[in-house]
Design a protein around this motif. Sequence first.
Motif, PDB file in Angstrom:
ATOM      1  N   ARG A  30     -60.447 -21.460 -18.696  1.00 51.03           N
ATOM      2  CA  ARG A  30     -60.662 -20.171 -19.359  1.00 51.03           C
ATOM      3  C   ARG A  30     -59.318 -19.667 -19.863  1.00 51.03           C
ATOM      4  O   ARG A  30     -58.404 -19.409 -19.075  1.00 51.03           O
ATOM      5  N   LEU A  31     -59.206 -19.551 -21.166  1.00 50.80           N
ATOM      6  CA  LEU A  31     -57.995 -19.021 -21.781  1.00 50.80           C
ATOM      7  C   LEU A  31     -58.166 -17.525 -22.002  1.00 50.80           C
ATOM      8  O   LEU A  31     -59.258 -17.052 -22.334  1.00 50.80           O
ATOM      9  N   SER A  32     -57.063 -16.794 -21.838  1.00 54.23           N
ATOM     10  CA  SER A  32     -57.064 -15.369 -22.109  1.00 54.23           C
ATOM     11  C   SER A  32     -55.890 -15.018 -23.004  1.00 54.23           C
ATOM     12  O   SER A  32     -54.856 -15.693 -22.985  1.00 54.23           O
ATOM     13  N   CYS A  33     -56.055 -13.955 -23.770  1.00 56.26           N
ATOM     14  CA  CYS A  33     -55.009 -13.474 -24.658  1.00 56.26           C
ATOM     15  C   CYS A  33     -55.007 -11.955 -24.577  1.00 56.26           C
ATOM     16  O   CYS A  33     -56.040 -11.319 -24.817  1.00 56.26           O
ATOM     17  N   VAL A  34     -53.849 -11.395 -24.237  1.00 55.69           N
ATOM     18  CA  VAL A  34     -53.719  -9.949 -24.156  1.00 55.69           C
ATOM     19  C   VAL A  34     -52.912  -9.465 -25.346  1.00 55.69           C
ATOM     20  O   VAL A  34     -51.834 -10.009 -25.643  1.00 55.69           O
ATOM     21  N   ALA A  35     -53.427  -8.454 -26.021  1.00 54.50           N
ATOM     22  CA  ALA A  35     -52.765  -7.881 -27.186  1.00 54.50           C
ATOM     23  C   ALA A  35     -52.068  -6.583 -26.800  1.00 54.50           C
ATOM     24  O   ALA A  35     -52.611  -5.780 -26.044  1.00 54.50           O
ATOM     25  N   ALA A  36     -50.872  -6.389 -27.347  1.00 52.39           N
ATOM     26  CA  ALA A  36     -50.123  -5.157 -27.099  1.00 52.39           C
ATOM     27  C   ALA A  36     -49.470  -4.708 -28.403  1.00 52.39           C
ATOM     28  O   ALA A  36     -49.272  -5.497 -29.321  1.00 52.39           O
ATOM     29  N   GLY A  37     -49.159  -3.432 -28.483  1.00 55.96           N
ATOM     30  CA  GLY A  37     -48.533  -2.905 -29.687  1.00 55.96           C
ATOM     31  C   GLY A  37     -49.526  -2.106 -30.507  1.00 55.96           C
ATOM     32  O   GLY A  37     -50.395  -1.422 -29.969  1.00 55.96           O
ATOM     33  N   ASN A  38     -49.410  -2.205 -31.827  1.00 57.57           N
ATOM     34  CA  ASN A  38     -50.286  -1.451 -32.733  1.00 57.57           C
ATOM     35  C   ASN A  38     -51.651  -2.128 -32.859  1.00 57.57           C
ATOM     36  O   ASN A  38     -52.041  -2.586 -33.929  1.00 57.57           O
ATOM     37  N   ILE A  39     -52.350  -2.171 -31.764  1.00 57.58           N
ATOM     38  CA  ILE A  39     -53.600  -2.927 -31.709  1.00 57.58           C
ATOM     39  C   ILE A  39     -54.723  -2.291 -32.505  1.00 57.58           C
ATOM     40  O   ILE A  39     -55.734  -2.942 -32.769  1.00 57.58           O
ATOM     41  N   PHE A  40     -54.553  -1.037 -32.922  1.00 61.47           N
ATOM     42  CA  PHE A  40     -55.592  -0.398 -33.706  1.00 61.47           C
ATOM     43  C   PHE A  40     -55.777  -1.109 -35.038  1.00 61.47           C
ATOM     44  O   PHE A  40     -56.802  -0.967 -35.698  1.00 61.47           O
ATOM     45  N   LYS A  41     -54.777  -1.896 -35.445  1.00 64.15           N
ATOM     46  CA  LYS A  41     -54.855  -2.608 -36.715  1.00 64.15           C
ATOM     47  C   LYS A  41     -55.698  -3.883 -36.618  1.00 64.15           C
ATOM     48  O   LYS A  41     -56.072  -4.461 -37.626  1.00 64.15           O
ATOM     49  N   ILE A  42     -55.952  -4.309 -35.390  1.00 64.61           N
ATOM     50  CA  ILE A  42     -56.605  -5.603 -35.197  1.00 64.61           C
ATOM     51  C   ILE A  42     -58.095  -5.509 -35.442  1.00 64.61           C
ATOM     52  O   ILE A  42     -58.764  -4.615 -34.943  1.00 64.61           O
ATOM     53  N   ASN A  43     -58.619  -6.444 -36.206  1.00 64.46           N
ATOM     54  CA  ASN A  43     -60.057  -6.562 -36.389  1.00 64.46           C
ATOM     55  C   ASN A  43     -60.510  -7.946 -35.925  1.00 64.46           C
ATOM     56  O   ASN A  43     -60.712  -8.146 -34.737  1.00 64.46           O
ATOM     57  N   PRO A  44     -60.610  -8.940 -36.788  1.00 64.67           N
ATOM     58  CA  PRO A  44     -60.990 -10.258 -36.302  1.00 64.67           C
ATOM     59  C   PRO A  44     -59.895 -10.870 -35.416  1.00 64.67           C
ATOM     60  O   PRO A  44     -58.707 -10.600 -35.607  1.00 64.67           O
ATOM     61  N   MET A  45     -60.320 -11.645 -34.457  1.00 68.51           N
ATOM     62  CA  MET A  45     -59.411 -12.408 -33.616  1.00 68.51           C
ATOM     63  C   MET A  45     -59.955 -13.821 -33.478  1.00 68.51           C
ATOM     64  O   MET A  45     -61.128 -14.085 -33.776  1.00 68.51           O
ATOM     65  N   GLY A  46     -59.089 -14.710 -33.020  1.00 67.19           N
ATOM     66  CA  GLY A  46     -59.572 -16.076 -32.906  1.00 67.19           C
ATOM     67  C   GLY A  46     -58.651 -16.976 -32.105  1.00 67.19           C
ATOM     68  O   GLY A  46     -57.529 -16.593 -31.744  1.00 67.19           O
TER      69      GLY A  46
END
Length: 124
Positions: free
Chosen positions: A18-34
């Motif tokens: 199981r891979l995980s990815c944590v986002a930090a910073g101006n995350i409000f800009k993020i829409n699609p991820m992959g």
Amino acid sequence: VQLVESGGGLVQAGGSLRLSCVAAGNIFKINPMGWFRQAPGKERELVAVISSGDSAYYADSAEGRFTISRDNAKNTLNLQMNSLKPEDTAMYYCAASTVHSIVPVANQNEYDYWGQGTQVTVSS
């Protein structure tokens, strides 16, 4: 935006990771991820992508074995990988896009932010 992956490792064929990815910073800009991957000597390729509305798209190689999910409250993207094969061996990268799309975005050129990657090695 910073993306940090974790969860890679060495596993025998047929096993799971199981891979995980944590986002930090101006995350409000993020829409699609992959999730994308790159094996030695090969080009980087799509594994699975997910829209902000949780619609997912999988590469043929991942369909039926991998499951992508996101937890917006925790700013986390996950990839559950089952029935792993030696050909799944690669560096796996988390990516985030600022594209406004209600559908998953498969084109990696549309992704603005990338993690450092986490190595997945599947032994036969």
